[in-house]
Design an enzyme around this catalytic site. Structure first.
Site, mmCIF file in Angstrom:
data_model
loop_
_atom_site.group_PDB
_atom_site.id
_atom_site.type_symbol
_atom_site.label_atom_id
_atom_site.label_comp_id
_atom_site.label_asym_id
_atom_site.label_seq_id
_atom_site.Cartn_x
_atom_site.Cartn_y
_atom_site.Cartn_z
ATOM 1 C CG ASP B 131 -1.967 1.045 1.178
ATOM 2 O OD1 ASP B 131 -3.117 0.697 0.926
ATOM 3 O OD2 ASP B 131 -1.629 2.240 1.372
ATOM 4 C CG ASN B 139 -4.339 10.855 -6.622
ATOM 5 O OD1 ASN B 139 -3.724 11.015 -7.676
ATOM 6 N ND2 ASN B 139 -4.785 9.691 -6.215
ATOM 7 C CG ASP B 148 -4.083 8.345 -13.000
ATOM 8 O OD1 ASP B 148 -4.270 7.863 -11.864
ATOM 9 O OD2 ASP B 148 -5.001 8.730 -13.745
ATOM 10 C CG ASP B 174 -3.140 3.766 -2.436
ATOM 11 O OD1 ASP B 174 -4.100 3.017 -2.178
ATOM 12 O OD2 ASP B 174 -2.680 4.589 -1.632
#
Lengths: 255, 288
Positions: B131, B139, B148, B174
């Site tokens: 993770d 983001n 991305d 993620d």
């Protein structure tokens, strides 16, 4: 056919010292060896090892040579009078008592590589130090030894609780050592089982009791294994019952 | 001729009778048609595809001399197109659109397969869940395109560096799940360390403050878990890695940061133990 993946590993532990872990280990191993099982005992009381003393042997190589030398676990294995094999440890070496996590992993990896035994018994030290917990974690099953002392009961419970809370273990075998009779052993087990069910939410497995026997202190002094010296005694009978229970334990690691 | 006869019943149903009739006619009248069916290595496929063409058209095609070769080309082309489309759809249904890694559906399938394999062969495998730490802030502050881009970059590195037998899957936003067949926990941990460092490297080159937390465990034959239970164990380790300060790898048995992560034996428990002990000492004369 399904291949047998590795040896079945159990640990004998207690929390409190002096309840008879090493006594249980050596006699249980002798009993199983006599029944034709291939048994390996590892002295995991790294700081204060004494299986070698109980058996009256003086090994030249010990676990210390594995951890700090270039020996493999296989190299230090010796055959004992009890018919089982032994990985002896050293006594009085400070670094061994506080083994680093990485070193424990090395021992663990080697232990898992030894796959030609029916059973490996890890005789842990007293207390709930990281070393003791790690050896209990390696084992597929943990056997907790208790006797009729209150402190042994509380320490055993603390050990079960720690293993449950830290590693989510929910499967423990109980052996009641040095009790008057079968009834007392069962009584002690039922008490700790009830408390475990009430506070931790799971039940413990009863493996049996070992009856008090005045011959035991004497044979320890003579560095003999009581099971060997008195194979027809009630004590030997007790160990046969326990041995059957142990071999019936599931290999599963219940979490 | 024999071969054709043998395969003919495959198409025998409804309108296909007409096809058979046409073919029979071809065989009777035109040597060319016969020749090609004999050469055709997969007559069954030929017939099945022939069903797609309206019977009328097929009849015309077959009747006209010299056209049957064209018919074969056409069908082969169609077959190839279908095959291609089929494999494209298959890969679409099993891979993640952004990163081209395997998706969650594939992961769930493969996890079950590996567990079965381990039970059969006795060889353990490892599952690790990665993770990303602080990914949400990328983001939020730099925009989703930057996020991305980061995901695509690490997926590219994954694909380059992954052992050919391992499966890298994008589990969620993620979160990545990696299945490592025939791998023990100790080896798995060192691989996890490598992946952790790879992600760190990508973050550094993109000047992002992102690291990774990893949970990992081995599935072996001593393990009684179902697939979702095993996943939950690894997920729990991941959660522990997050809780214990992120950017680290956790596995069952990993030393706890604070040694007292188990609760004390409470007074209530002690009292229960003491009370359980009392009748024992009262009944027996109590040596201790």
């Amino acid at each position: 056919m399904k291949e047998k993946p590795g040896s079945f590993i159990i640990s004998v532990t207690s929390g409190k010292g002096g309840v008879g872990k090493t006594f249980i280990t050596t006699n249980l191993a002798t009993c199983l060896a006599k029944e034709g099982k291939k048994v390996l005992v590892a002295d995991c009381d790294l700081g204060l090892a004494n299986i070698d003393i109980m058996l009256g042997i003086n090994p030249s190589l010990t676990l210390k040579d594995v951890v700090f030398g270039d020996k493999h676990l296989r190299d230090v294995i010796i055959r004992t009078s009890g018919g089982f094999d032994l990985i002896p440890a050293s006594s009085g070496i400070r670094e061994m008592a506080q083994l680093l996590f990485e070193k424990i992993q090395v021992i663990k990896k080697m232990l898992l590589e030894i796959d030609d035994y029916d059973l490996i018994i890890l005789d842990t030290g007293a207390g709930i130090s990281e070393v003791v917990l790690q050896f209990n974690l390696i084992a597929h099953q943990n056997i907790v030894v208790i006797n009729r002392e209150l402190t042994s009961l509380t320490d055993a419970y603390a050990m079960v609780k720690v293993m449950y809370q830290v590693f989510s273990r929910q499967s423990f075998g109980i052996i009641a050592n040095n009790v008057c009779d079968e009834k007392e052993g069962l009584g002690i087990y039922k008490n700790i089982d009830n408390i475990s069910k009430r506070f931790l939410g799971f039940s413990l497995d009863y493996l049996g009791h070992v009856q008090q026997d005045n011959a035991v202190p004497k044979s320890i002094l003579r560095q003999e294994i009581p099971f060997l010296t008195a194979p027809r005694s009630r004590l030997a009978d007790n160990f046969c019952t326990i041995a059957r229970q142990v071999m019936n334990l599931p290999k599963n690691r219940k979490v | 001729m024999k071969r054709l006869k043998k395969t003919a019943p495959v198409t025998a149903a409804g309108d296909k009778l007409a096809i058979r009739a046409s073919l029979a006619e071809i065989l009777k009248n035109q040597k060319g048609g016969f020749l090609f069916t004999e050469k055709c290595s997969q007559p069954e496929i030929f017939f099945l595809l022939a069903e797609d063409i309206p019977v009328g058209d097929l009849g015309i095609l077959l009747k006209e001399k010299g056209i049957k070769l064209k018919l074969q080309d056409d069908l082969l082309k169609k077959l190839l197109r279908l095959e291609k489309e089929n494999s494209r759809l298959k890969s679409l249904s099993l891979t993640d659109g952004l990163t081209n890694l395997y998706n969650r559906r594939f992961f769930t399938q493969q996890l079950k397969i590996e567990m079965t394999r381990t039970k059969r062969t006795g060889q353990p495998f490892c599952l690790m869940i990665i993770d990303l730490d602080n990914f949400k802030s990328v983001n939020d502050t730099l925009g989703h395109h930057k996020g991305d881009e980061f995901l695509v970059n690490i997926a590219r590195i994954f694909c380059q560096k992954i052992r050919p037998t391992d499966f890298a899957c994008r589990y969620g936003g993620d979160e990545f799940a990696i299945i490592m067949p025939a791998t023990s926990l100790l080896d798995g941990i060192s691989i996890a360390q490598r992946w952790h460092d790879m992600i760190e490297e990508v973050a550094r080159t993109m000047k992002l403050d992102v690291s990774s937390s990893i949970g990992i465990d081995e599935f072996n034959t001593f393990n009684p878990f179902r697939d979702d239970e095993f996943f939950a164990v690894v997920d729990k380790e991941l959660y522990r890695a997050k809780k214990e300060g992120k950017s680290k790898i956790c596995y069952p048995g990993y030393p706890q940061k604070e040694p007292s992560s188990s609760e004390e034996v409470s007074r209530e428990e002690k009292e229960a133990l003491f009370q359980a002990f009392m009748p024992l000492t009262n009944k027996k004369r109590g040596v201790n």
